[in-house]
Design a protein around this motif. Structure first.
Motif, PDB file in Angstrom:
ATOM      1  N   THR A 389      27.654  38.317  32.244  1.00 65.19           N
ATOM      2  CA  THR A 389      27.741  39.495  31.102  1.00 65.19           C
ATOM      3  C   THR A 389      28.191  41.152  32.036  1.00 65.19           C
ATOM      4  OG1 THR A 389      25.927  38.048  29.643  1.00 65.19           O
ATOM      5  CG2 THR A 389      26.897  41.046  29.528  1.00 65.19           C
ATOM      6  N   ALA A 390      27.522  41.706  32.578  1.00 60.29           N
ATOM      7  CA  ALA A 390      28.307  42.508  33.716  1.00 60.29           C
ATOM      8  C   ALA A 390      29.691  41.963  33.744  1.00 60.29           C
ATOM      9  CB  ALA A 390      27.534  43.428  34.976  1.00 60.29           C
ATOM     10  N   GLN A 391      29.750  41.374  34.743  1.00 61.51           N
ATOM     11  CA  GLN A 391      31.270  41.204  35.146  1.00 61.51           C
ATOM     12  C   GLN A 391      32.287  40.701  34.249  1.00 61.51           C
ATOM     13  OE1 GLN A 391      28.399  41.052  37.579  1.00 61.51           O
ATOM     14  NE2 GLN A 391      29.154  39.503  38.234  1.00 61.51           N
ATOM     15  N   ASN A 392      32.017  39.967  33.289  1.00 60.32           N
ATOM     16  CA  ASN A 392      33.020  39.153  32.138  1.00 60.32           C
ATOM     17  C   ASN A 392      32.893  40.048  31.335  1.00 60.32           C
ATOM     18  OD1 ASN A 392      33.501  36.786  31.169  1.00 60.32           O
ATOM     19  ND2 ASN A 392      32.897  37.079  29.962  1.00 60.32           N
ATOM     20  N   ASN A 393      31.855  41.303  30.728  1.00 65.14           N
ATOM     21  CA  ASN A 393      32.141  41.834  29.811  1.00 65.14           C
ATOM     22  C   ASN A 393      33.009  43.132  30.503  1.00 65.14           C
ATOM     23  OD1 ASN A 393      31.230  44.287  28.796  1.00 65.14           O
ATOM     24  ND2 ASN A 393      31.266  43.130  27.070  1.00 65.14           N
ATOM     25  N   GLY A 394      32.652  43.704  31.479  1.00 66.79           N
ATOM     26  CA  GLY A 394      33.956  44.222  32.692  1.00 66.79           C
ATOM     27  C   GLY A 394      34.849  43.774  32.883  1.00 66.79           C
ATOM     28  N   GLY A 395      35.521  42.466  33.196  1.00 74.35           N
ATOM     29  CA  GLY A 395      36.555  42.644  32.958  1.00 74.35           C
ATOM     30  C   GLY A 395      37.350  42.237  32.019  1.00 74.35           C
ATOM     31  N   TRP A 396      36.707  41.685  30.257  1.00 76.88           N
ATOM     32  CA  TRP A 396      37.929  42.066  29.415  1.00 76.88           C
ATOM     33  C   TRP A 396      38.134  42.916  28.931  1.00 76.88           C
ATOM     34  CZ3 TRP A 396      39.887  37.630  27.086  1.00 76.88           C
ATOM     35  CH2 TRP A 396      39.524  36.615  27.453  1.00 76.88           C
ATOM     36  N   GLN A 397      36.464  44.089  28.657  1.00 75.37           N
ATOM     37  CA  GLN A 397      36.650  45.227  28.441  1.00 75.37           C
ATOM     38  C   GLN A 397      38.729  46.332  29.081  1.00 75.37           C
ATOM     39  OE1 GLN A 397      34.789  47.503  26.182  1.00 75.37           O
ATOM     40  NE2 GLN A 397      33.316  46.469  26.271  1.00 75.37           N
ATOM     41  N   TRP A 398      37.611  45.961  30.792  1.00 76.88           N
ATOM     42  CA  TRP A 398      39.304  46.439  31.136  1.00 76.88           C
ATOM     43  C   TRP A 398      40.359  45.833  31.229  1.00 76.88           C
ATOM     44  CZ3 TRP A 398      42.796  44.273  34.421  1.00 76.88           C
ATOM     45  CH2 TRP A 398      43.962  46.064  35.435  1.00 76.88           C
ATOM     46  N   SER A 399      40.746  44.690  30.705  1.00 76.37           N
ATOM     47  CA  SER A 399      41.685  43.747  30.299  1.00 76.37           C
ATOM     48  C   SER A 399      42.429  44.388  28.969  1.00 76.37           C
ATOM     49  CB  SER A 399      41.944  41.868  30.488  1.00 76.37           C
ATOM     50  OG  SER A 399      41.657  41.987  31.367  1.00 76.37           O
ATOM     51  N   SER A 400      41.551  44.533  28.377  1.00 80.02           N
ATOM     52  CA  SER A 400      41.816  44.515  26.615  1.00 80.02           C
ATOM     53  C   SER A 400      42.040  46.353  26.448  1.00 80.02           C
ATOM     54  CB  SER A 400      40.699  43.919  25.402  1.00 80.02           C
ATOM     55  OG  SER A 400      39.750  44.570  26.048  1.00 80.02           O
ATOM     56  N   SER A 401      41.621  46.525  27.750  1.00 82.56           N
ATOM     57  CA  SER A 401      41.871  48.079  27.566  1.00 82.56           C
ATOM     58  C   SER A 401      40.973  49.299  26.560  1.00 82.56           C
ATOM     59  CB  SER A 401      43.536  49.011  27.293  1.00 82.56           C
ATOM     60  OG  SER A 401      44.166  48.369  28.775  1.00 82.56           O
ATOM     61  N   THR A 402      39.540  48.978  26.483  1.00 83.33           N
ATOM     62  CA  THR A 402      38.549  48.571  25.872  1.00 83.33           C
ATOM     63  C   THR A 402      37.449  49.251  26.636  1.00 83.33           C
ATOM     64  OG1 THR A 402      37.221  47.238  25.523  1.00 83.33           O
ATOM     65  CG2 THR A 402      39.239  47.378  23.677  1.00 83.33           C
ATOM     66  N   GLY A 403      37.886  49.559  27.921  1.00 85.39           N
ATOM     67  CA  GLY A 403      36.588  49.186  28.943  1.00 85.39           C
ATOM     68  C   GLY A 403      37.139  50.548  29.814  1.00 85.39           C
ATOM     69  N   THR A 404      36.122  49.987  31.297  1.00 86.41           N
ATOM     70  CA  THR A 404      36.655  51.552  32.100  1.00 86.41           C
ATOM     71  C   THR A 404      38.550  51.693  32.905  1.00 86.41           C
ATOM     72  OG1 THR A 404      35.974  50.132  33.770  1.00 86.41           O
ATOM     73  CG2 THR A 404      33.912  51.916  32.057  1.00 86.41           C
ATOM     74  N   ASP A 405      38.994  51.102  32.481  1.00 83.74           N
ATOM     75  CA  ASP A 405      40.089  51.391  32.984  1.00 83.74           C
ATOM     76  C   ASP A 405      40.421  52.874  32.993  1.00 83.74           C
ATOM     77  OD1 ASP A 405      42.343  51.186  34.902  1.00 83.74           O
ATOM     78  OD2 ASP A 405      43.621  49.882  33.156  1.00 83.74           O
ATOM     79  N   ALA A 406      40.779  53.437  34.212  1.00 84.21           N
ATOM     80  CA  ALA A 406      41.151  55.011  34.488  1.00 84.21           C
ATOM     81  C   ALA A 406      42.741  55.483  34.300  1.00 84.21           C
ATOM     82  CB  ALA A 406      40.249  55.520  35.548  1.00 84.21           C
ATOM     83  N   GLN A 407      43.177  53.844  34.652  1.00 82.20           N
ATOM     84  CA  GLN A 407      45.002  54.686  34.400  1.00 82.20           C
ATOM     85  C   GLN A 407      45.366  55.360  33.289  1.00 82.20           C
ATOM     86  OE1 GLN A 407      43.806  53.208  37.664  1.00 82.20           O
ATOM     87  NE2 GLN A 407      46.570  53.878  37.025  1.00 82.20           N
TER      88      GLN A 407
END
Ligand SMILES: Cc1cc2nc3c(=O)[nH]c(=O)nc-3n(C[C@H](O)[C@H](O)[C@H](O)COP(=O)(O)OP(=O)(O)OC[C@H]3O[C@@H](n4cnc5c(N)ncnc54)[C@H](O)[C@@H]3O)c2cc1C
Length: 486
Positions: A389-407
DNA sequence: TTTAGATTGAG
DNA sequence: TCAATCTAA
């Protein structure tokens, strides 16, 4: 008196914090290892044949490793909060030891187990083990809150490790503990469900057809040794190219199942880094990826709502498309975008996918097909041997721009230009898409650009031998930008 | 862990 | 004309 060690996702003897403490505390006593098959997890829709078969292989190795020291590992089936108190009673155990897990459901389960054991008069001891820095050990200095951006988190993480190494107080170099032979049959108690180690089929799952990573602690240690003795050197460059078999370590499923510890990985990388400057770039970059893992573990612990909500709460009501047929095409690797299809077929066959490709296919599902990241996230959990969950959810949320991406910009990959950049010669695509074997390099990233004559000449008729692209990227891109604007 | 579109300059 | 480089999002 015996101490029970409850194994959950830490299937190794070396550098296992709970096992080490249990053995030490036992003194003249012994250690009783146990694993509990929990239907709550086995029947959860995120649980798939990939993780189950990988785990069972690791459990088998672990049982053998204990048996070599004359220790019998036991297997139970049922709710842990019910089975463990019964088992402790059946063994006359003093305490139960286990390593912590940071998934909210695991935390709730462990609280329940701890309560039940305490009521039964059994001591419980739990340990940090699957990460180097856990929970709220690293907090942003300015706010006193958990980090939500990777770069400052990583800086703080590295600084803390360096400080502790300087003070000789860093991660302990625990080896496998000395084990006393222990082979006592549990007393038969009503309700205690002792079982044999199941097979994947017993549990009703299918393993990946071409499992790509060998299972068990010995295999894991060999992989880490090999990785750090050579390929890690070029990691800073090689990590981006999926065709390169040695471009990344492929130890993710071992970190997932605890057949390797993060301390062992960091220690090995630091060692080769110190030995030769040629290794320092690669080793530093690789440690950076281990820090991504810790970053997402820490996000999951401090923001448990990410399990069913976007990290960016504002984006909870995005109007995703629901198109079962498009989703299925994505799952099957039949989208008409070669890099996406090759990646999905690698996943379906082997249970593993390269990080660059995970980003490409996740971005494609969410931003070209505009399908909810949760569907892709679940599919990954069902198919990945390292699904977690941790990495997978993180990766999916990053990719879908709902997550922790700071760009500061909105991230949308162009699948075709990603393909040209990271699989320049189409080597990876050809490996997984035999229907494109006669397509020349000029068209390998975009076979639909061939004229009908070229299709005939190259034995690949679009719409017959290989799918017509499911979307027009330019068009989809505009629609996605509009969807996020709302 | 980026992209698209504009600008520039060589030919 | 095209590819290398820059820049705004
Ligand atoms: C959409 C998506 C889903 C993902 N799902 C998972 C998952 O379920 N389980 C999982 O372990 N990783 C996941 N990742 C992260 C990453 O893709 C894999 O960890 C990596 O590909 C594993 O291959 P490796 O062991 O060869 O990695 P290496 O490149 O050798 O890296 C070493 C280790 O660092 C960790 N790591 C590397 N990259 C990342 C990353 N981006 N985020 C977090 N940790 C990382 C992994 O534990 C990995 O084993 C996901 C990434 C994306 C974009």
């Amino acid at each position: 008196m015996v101490n029970i060690v409850w194994f959950r996702r830490d299937f190794r003897l070396h550098d296992n914090t709970a096992l080490w403490h249990a053995a030490k505390a036992s003194g003249e006593g012994a250690v009783q290892p146990v694993f509990v098959f929990d239907d709550e997890i086995l029947r959860h829709p995120d649980t798939g044949g990939a993780v189950v078969s990988f785990m069972l292989g690791c459990l088998e190795s672990l049982r053998e490793a204990f048996a070599a020291s004359g220790v019998s590992m036991r297997f139970l089936h049922g709710p842990p909060s019910e089975q463990l108190p019964l088992f402790a009673n059946a063994m006359g155990a003093r305490a139960v030891y286990f390593n912590k897990d940071y998934h909210p459901a695991a935390i709730a389960r462990d609280d329940e187990v701890t309560l039940a054991l305490s009521r039964a008069g059994v001591e419980v001891r739990s340990f940090k083990d699957q990460v180097i820095y856990e929970e709220r050990e690293l907090l942003a200095a300015s706010t006193g809150e958990a980090y939500t951006v990777y770069t400052p988190y990583a800086r703080a993480w590295r600084a803390k490790l360096a400080a502790e190494r300087d003070a000789q107080a860093g991660p302990k170099l625990w080896d496998a503990p000395k084990l006393r032979p222990f082979n006592v049959e549990p007393t038969l108690i009503r309700g205690l469900k002792l079982v044999d180690l199941y097979t994947t089929a017993d549990l009703g799952f299918d393993p990946p057809p071409a499992l790509s990573v060998p299972r068990g602690e010995a295999a894991a240690r060999a992989m880490l040794r090999r990785w750090c003795s050579g390929p890690i050197k070029d990691y800073a460059q090689s990590r981006n190219f999926p065709a390169d078999e040695d471009g990344t370590s492929k130890v993710s499923a071992h970190l997932r199942h605890g057949t390797l510890s993060p301390r062992q990985c960091v220690r090995a990388a630091m060692y080769v880094r110190g030995k030769s400057t040629a290794f320092s770039d690669g080793a530093d970059k690789w440690i950076g990826e281990l820090i991504w893992r810790e970053f997402y573990q820490q996000i999951l612990f401090n923001f448990p709502s990410v399990v069913d909500q976007p990290f960016k709460a504002k984006l909870a009501n995005l109007k995703w498309r629901t198109d079962a047929a498009d989703f299925q095409r994505w799952c099957d690797g039949m989208t008409g975008f070669p890099i996406v299809d090759a990646a999905m077929r690698q996943l379906n066959a082997t249970g593993w996918m390269h990080n660059r490709l995970r980003m490409i296919v996740a971005m494609f599902l969410t931003k070209d097909l505009r399908i909810d990241y949760k569907l892709g996230e679940r599919y990954f959990m069902q198919r990945l041997i390292d699904g977690e969950t941790a990495q997978n959810n993180g990766g999916w949320q990053w990719s879908s721009s709902t997550g922790t991406d700071a760009q500061p910009y909105f991230r949308i990959f162009n699948p075709t230009s990603q393909s040209r950049k990271f699989d320049e010669n189409g080597t990876f695509i050809r490996r997984w898409l035999p229907e494109l074997s006669d397509v020349p390099l000029e068209f390998i990233h975009e076979p639909s650009a061939m004229t009908p004559e070229q299709q005939r000449a190259n034995q690949c008729i679009i719409g017959r031998d290989y799918p017509v692209p499911v979307v027009d990227h330019q068009q989809a891109r505009l629609e996605t930008l509009a969807m996020f604007k709302e």
